[in-house]
Each structure stands twice: as structure tokens, then as C-alpha cells.
Design a protein around this motif. Structure first.
Motif, PDB file in Angstrom:
ATOM      1  N   PHE A   1       0.816  -1.161   0.056  1.00  0.00           N
ATOM      2  CA  PHE A   1       0.055  -0.102   0.011  1.00  0.00           C
ATOM      3  C   PHE A   1       0.895   1.174  -0.035  1.00  0.00           C
ATOM      4  O   PHE A   1       0.277   2.386  -0.260  1.00  0.00           O
ATOM      5  N   GLY A   2       2.079   1.019   0.375  1.00  0.00           N
ATOM      6  CA  GLY A   2       3.087   2.409   0.342  1.00  0.00           C
ATOM      7  C   GLY A   2       3.451   2.890   1.642  1.00  0.00           C
ATOM      8  O   GLY A   2       4.027   3.878   1.851  1.00  0.00           O
ATOM      9  N   HIS A   3       2.545   2.475   2.413  1.00  0.00           N
ATOM     10  CA  HIS A   3       2.859   2.801   4.014  1.00  0.00           C
ATOM     11  C   HIS A   3       4.184   2.813   4.499  1.00  0.00           C
ATOM     12  O   HIS A   3       4.788   3.729   5.164  1.00  0.00           O
ATOM     13  N   PHE A   4       4.966   1.471   4.019  1.00  0.00           N
ATOM     14  CA  PHE A   4       6.274   1.271   4.773  1.00  0.00           C
ATOM     15  C   PHE A   4       7.373   2.152   4.042  1.00  0.00           C
ATOM     16  O   PHE A   4       8.091   2.820   4.808  1.00  0.00           O
ATOM     17  N   LYS A   5       7.175   2.395   2.765  1.00  0.00           N
ATOM     18  CA  LYS A   5       8.125   3.404   2.046  1.00  0.00           C
ATOM     19  C   LYS A   5       7.878   4.638   2.625  1.00  0.00           C
ATOM     20  O   LYS A   5       8.862   5.305   2.573  1.00  0.00           O
ATOM     21  N   GLN A   6       6.698   5.367   3.039  1.00  0.00           N
ATOM     22  CA  GLN A   6       6.542   6.535   3.706  1.00  0.00           C
ATOM     23  C   GLN A   6       6.817   6.396   5.054  1.00  0.00           C
ATOM     24  O   GLN A   6       6.726   7.934   5.431  1.00  0.00           O
ATOM     25  N   SER A   7       7.369   5.688   5.970  1.00  0.00           N
ATOM     26  CA  SER A   7       7.433   5.427   7.181  1.00  0.00           C
ATOM     27  C   SER A   7       8.797   5.821   7.590  1.00  0.00           C
ATOM     28  O   SER A   7       8.802   5.643   9.052  1.00  0.00           O
ATOM     29  N   PHE A   8       9.735   5.957   6.845  1.00  0.00           N
ATOM     30  CA  PHE A   8      10.961   6.195   7.562  1.00  0.00           C
ATOM     31  C   PHE A   8      11.140   7.675   8.342  1.00  0.00           C
ATOM     32  O   PHE A   8      10.713   8.720   7.663  1.00  0.00           O
ATOM     33  N   GLU A   9      12.196   7.421   9.164  1.00  0.00           N
ATOM     34  CA  GLU A   9      12.377   8.631   9.949  1.00  0.00           C
ATOM     35  C   GLU A   9      13.708   8.688  10.329  1.00  0.00           C
ATOM     36  O   GLU A   9      14.522   7.692  10.217  1.00  0.00           O
ATOM     37  N   LEU A  10      14.326   9.901  10.455  1.00  0.00           N
ATOM     38  CA  LEU A  10      15.725  10.269  10.811  1.00  0.00           C
ATOM     39  C   LEU A  10      15.782  11.170  11.934  1.00  0.00           C
ATOM     40  O   LEU A  10      15.020  12.042  12.271  1.00  0.00           O
ATOM     41  N   PHE A  11      16.801  10.644  12.776  1.00  0.00           N
ATOM     42  CA  PHE A  11      16.912  11.312  14.133  1.00  0.00           C
ATOM     43  C   PHE A  11      18.241  11.948  14.143  1.00  0.00           C
ATOM     44  O   PHE A  11      19.373  11.063  13.663  1.00  0.00           O
ATOM     45  N   VAL A  12      18.569  12.823  14.701  1.00  0.00           N
ATOM     46  CA  VAL A  12      19.936  13.579  14.552  1.00  0.00           C
ATOM     47  C   VAL A  12      20.167  13.738  16.105  1.00  0.00           C
ATOM     48  O   VAL A  12      19.410  14.731  16.635  1.00  0.00           O
ATOM     49  N   ASP A  13      21.160  13.092  16.703  1.00  0.00           N
ATOM     50  CA  ASP A  13      21.389  13.269  18.147  1.00  0.00           C
ATOM     51  C   ASP A  13      20.270  13.125  18.957  1.00  0.00           C
ATOM     52  O   ASP A  13      19.751  13.851  20.033  1.00  0.00           O
ATOM     53  N   GLY A  14      19.137  12.242  18.685  1.00  0.00           N
ATOM     54  CA  GLY A  14      17.881  11.870  19.166  1.00  0.00           C
ATOM     55  C   GLY A  14      16.821  12.815  18.994  1.00  0.00           C
ATOM     56  O   GLY A  14      15.535  12.422  19.379  1.00  0.00           O
ATOM     57  N   ALA A  15      16.806  13.728  18.197  1.00  0.00           N
ATOM     58  CA  ALA A  15      15.784  14.594  17.792  1.00  0.00           C
ATOM     59  C   ALA A  15      15.414  14.165  16.350  1.00  0.00           C
ATOM     60  O   ALA A  15      16.334  14.090  15.501  1.00  0.00           O
ATOM     61  N   ILE A  16      14.013  14.124  16.208  1.00  0.00           N
ATOM     62  CA  ILE A  16      13.453  13.838  14.855  1.00  0.00           C
ATOM     63  C   ILE A  16      13.798  14.965  13.950  1.00  0.00           C
ATOM     64  O   ILE A  16      13.851  16.096  14.221  1.00  0.00           O
ATOM     65  N   ALA A  17      14.274  14.605  12.755  1.00  0.00           N
ATOM     66  CA  ALA A  17      14.563  15.741  11.606  1.00  0.00           C
ATOM     67  C   ALA A  17      13.478  15.489  10.623  1.00  0.00           C
ATOM     68  O   ALA A  17      12.892  14.683  10.057  1.00  0.00           O
ATOM     69  N   ASP A  18      13.355  16.832  10.211  1.00  0.00           N
ATOM     70  CA  ASP A  18      12.295  16.727   8.925  1.00  0.00           C
ATOM     71  C   ASP A  18      12.950  16.489   7.712  1.00  0.00           C
ATOM     72  O   ASP A  18      14.020  16.957   7.315  1.00  0.00           O
ATOM     73  N   LEU A  19      12.541  15.380   6.981  1.00  0.00           N
ATOM     74  CA  LEU A  19      13.265  15.020   5.820  1.00  0.00           C
ATOM     75  C   LEU A  19      13.248  15.874   4.752  1.00  0.00           C
ATOM     76  O   LEU A  19      13.955  15.615   3.653  1.00  0.00           O
ATOM     77  N   GLU A  20      12.229  16.806   4.621  1.00  0.00           N
ATOM     78  CA  GLU A  20      12.134  17.650   3.536  1.00  0.00           C
ATOM     79  C   GLU A  20      12.883  18.987   3.854  1.00  0.00           C
ATOM     80  O   GLU A  20      12.762  19.705   2.861  1.00  0.00           O
ATOM     81  N   GLN A  21      13.514  19.112   4.890  1.00  0.00           N
ATOM     82  CA  GLN A  21      14.382  20.243   5.186  1.00  0.00           C
ATOM     83  C   GLN A  21      15.833  20.111   5.065  1.00  0.00           C
ATOM     84  O   GLN A  21      16.249  19.067   5.176  1.00  0.00           O
ATOM     85  N   GLU A  22      16.571  20.996   5.377  1.00  0.00           N
ATOM     86  CA  GLU A  22      18.041  20.771   5.485  1.00  0.00           C
ATOM     87  C   GLU A  22      18.351  19.994   6.540  1.00  0.00           C
ATOM     88  O   GLU A  22      17.873  20.278   7.778  1.00  0.00           O
ATOM     89  N   ILE A  23      18.982  18.903   6.764  1.00  0.00           N
ATOM     90  CA  ILE A  23      19.533  18.106   7.849  1.00  0.00           C
ATOM     91  C   ILE A  23      20.500  18.892   8.687  1.00  0.00           C
ATOM     92  O   ILE A  23      21.453  19.277   8.263  1.00  0.00           O
ATOM     93  N   PRO A  24      19.832  18.992  10.010  1.00  0.00           N
ATOM     94  CA  PRO A  24      21.053  19.768  11.151  1.00  0.00           C
ATOM     95  C   PRO A  24      22.267  18.848  11.139  1.00  0.00           C
ATOM     96  O   PRO A  24      22.302  17.621  11.032  1.00  0.00           O
ATOM     97  N   GLU A  25      23.259  19.600  11.902  1.00  0.00           N
ATOM     98  CA  GLU A  25      24.615  19.047  11.859  1.00  0.00           C
ATOM     99  C   GLU A  25      24.377  18.111  13.209  1.00  0.00           C
ATOM    100  O   GLU A  25      23.502  18.230  14.016  1.00  0.00           O
ATOM    101  N   GLY A  26      25.359  17.243  13.269  1.00  0.00           N
ATOM    102  CA  GLY A  26      24.983  16.098  14.557  1.00  0.00           C
ATOM    103  C   GLY A  26      26.028  15.279  14.655  1.00  0.00           C
ATOM    104  O   GLY A  26      26.955  15.163  13.815  1.00  0.00           O
ATOM    105  N   ARG A  27      26.228  14.522  15.721  1.00  0.00           N
ATOM    106  CA  ARG A  27      26.973  13.537  15.992  1.00  0.00           C
ATOM    107  C   ARG A  27      26.639  11.731  15.653  1.00  0.00           C
ATOM    108  O   ARG A  27      27.332  11.290  15.291  1.00  0.00           O
ATOM    109  N   GLN A  28      25.293  11.822  15.762  1.00  0.00           N
ATOM    110  CA  GLN A  28      24.802  10.451  15.490  1.00  0.00           C
ATOM    111  C   GLN A  28      23.359  10.684  14.724  1.00  0.00           C
ATOM    112  O   GLN A  28      22.478  11.383  15.194  1.00  0.00           O
ATOM    113  N   PHE A  29      23.336   9.889  13.732  1.00  0.00           N
ATOM    114  CA  PHE A  29      22.017   9.901  12.986  1.00  0.00           C
ATOM    115  C   PHE A  29      21.612   8.497  12.860  1.00  0.00           C
ATOM    116  O   PHE A  29      22.400   7.720  12.707  1.00  0.00           O
ATOM    117  N   VAL A  30      20.148   8.431  13.059  1.00  0.00           N
ATOM    118  CA  VAL A  30      19.425   6.975  13.092  1.00  0.00           C
ATOM    119  C   VAL A  30      18.508   7.385  12.106  1.00  0.00           C
ATOM    120  O   VAL A  30      17.706   7.926  12.087  1.00  0.00           O
TER     121      VAL A  30
END
Length: 137
Positions: free
Chosen positions: A37-66
Motif C-alpha cells: 500500500f506504500g505505508h512502509f515506504k513512507q514511514s522512514f524517520e531520521l533522528f539527529v542526536d536523538g531528535a527527529i529531523a524533517d526529511l524535507e528540510q536541510e538536515i541539521p549537524e549532529g554526531r549521531q544519525f539514525v
């Protein structure tokens, strides 16, 4: 300035591979994601130093990305102690993309792991598949 360097001078370039690597990993996760259905494909999240990042914006600097998924189906796709349950992704998604990222970006510390969900994540799984990228490794 390059035009002011003497013939025996030294020019040092510094490149930030993180933005390129993160963008590439996200693209690969979406490409490898099985689609019903496409739900999994749209479910990815990125965390920068433990805080969720907006994948549509510039990614902030950090030490750990998940990278992780908010989909409860993520563990089944990955296999969690048994064969993956998706014929479209017989080798899983996160583990396969992490292995490819390690090859493409050998100077970065990229790893696949099962982790506890991070605060703000949509995941409710205690063992969420993830790709981690650590700076300065």
C-alpha cells in the motif's frame, strides 16, 4: 583562494559526506522498500542526536544519525531472528541498505542494529530495525 597558492603550497579540501550519505541512504531505503500500500515506504524517520529531523528540510549537524521506520511491519520485513517475510525484500531493507552504505561510504561509521524506539518516533516496537551513522568515527 586557489589562485593565490604558491607552486609549492598546499591546498586542503574538506568535504561533508554526511548530507550526501543521508540523502543516499534515504533514497535506497525507499527504493528497497517493499510496496503493498506504500505505508512502509513512507514511514522512514531520521533522528539527529536523538531528535527527529524533517526529511524535507536541510538536515541539521549532529554526531549521531539514525534511520528507523514507524511501521510495525519493519521488523517482519527485516526478519527478526527468522527469514524476512517479504518476497519483495528477501534480504530485508535496513540491513541490506546499511551494508551497501558501508561499501559506498567506507570513511563513515554506518551500521545496522535493532534499537529501542527513540522519543518522538512512531515506532512501538522494543526492537526497531535501524541504520546508525556516527560522526567522527
Amino acid at each position: 583562494s586557489e589562485d593565490k597558492v604558491k607552486p609549492d603550497g598546499l591546498i586542503v579540501y574538506t568535504f561533508d559526506l554526511y548530507a550526501d550519505a543521508l540523502s543516499w541512504i534515504l533514497d535506497e531505503l525507499r527504493q528497497f522498500a517493499p510496496v503493498l500500500f506504500g505505508h512502509f515506504k513512507q514511514s522512514f524517520e531520521l533522528f539527529v542526536d536523538g531528535a527527529i529531523a524533517d526529511l524535507e528540510q536541510e538536515i541539521p549537524e549532529g554526531r549521531q544519525f539514525v534511520f528507523m521506520s514507524s511501521s510495525p511491519y519493519a521488523g517482519k520485513i527485516e526478519g527478526e531472528n527468522k527469514d524476512p517475510e517479504s518476497e519483495q525484500a528477501p534480504d530485508g531493507v535496513f540491513e541490506a541498505v546499511a551494508a551497501l552504505a558501508q561499501l559506498r561510504f567506507p570513511e563513515l561509521d554506518v551500521a545496522f542494529a535493532y534499537i529501542a524506539p527513540l522519543a518522538g518516533s512512531g515506532s512501538t516496537r522494543p526492537d526497531t530495525p535501524a541504520i546508525t551513522i556516527r560522526a567522527g568515527a
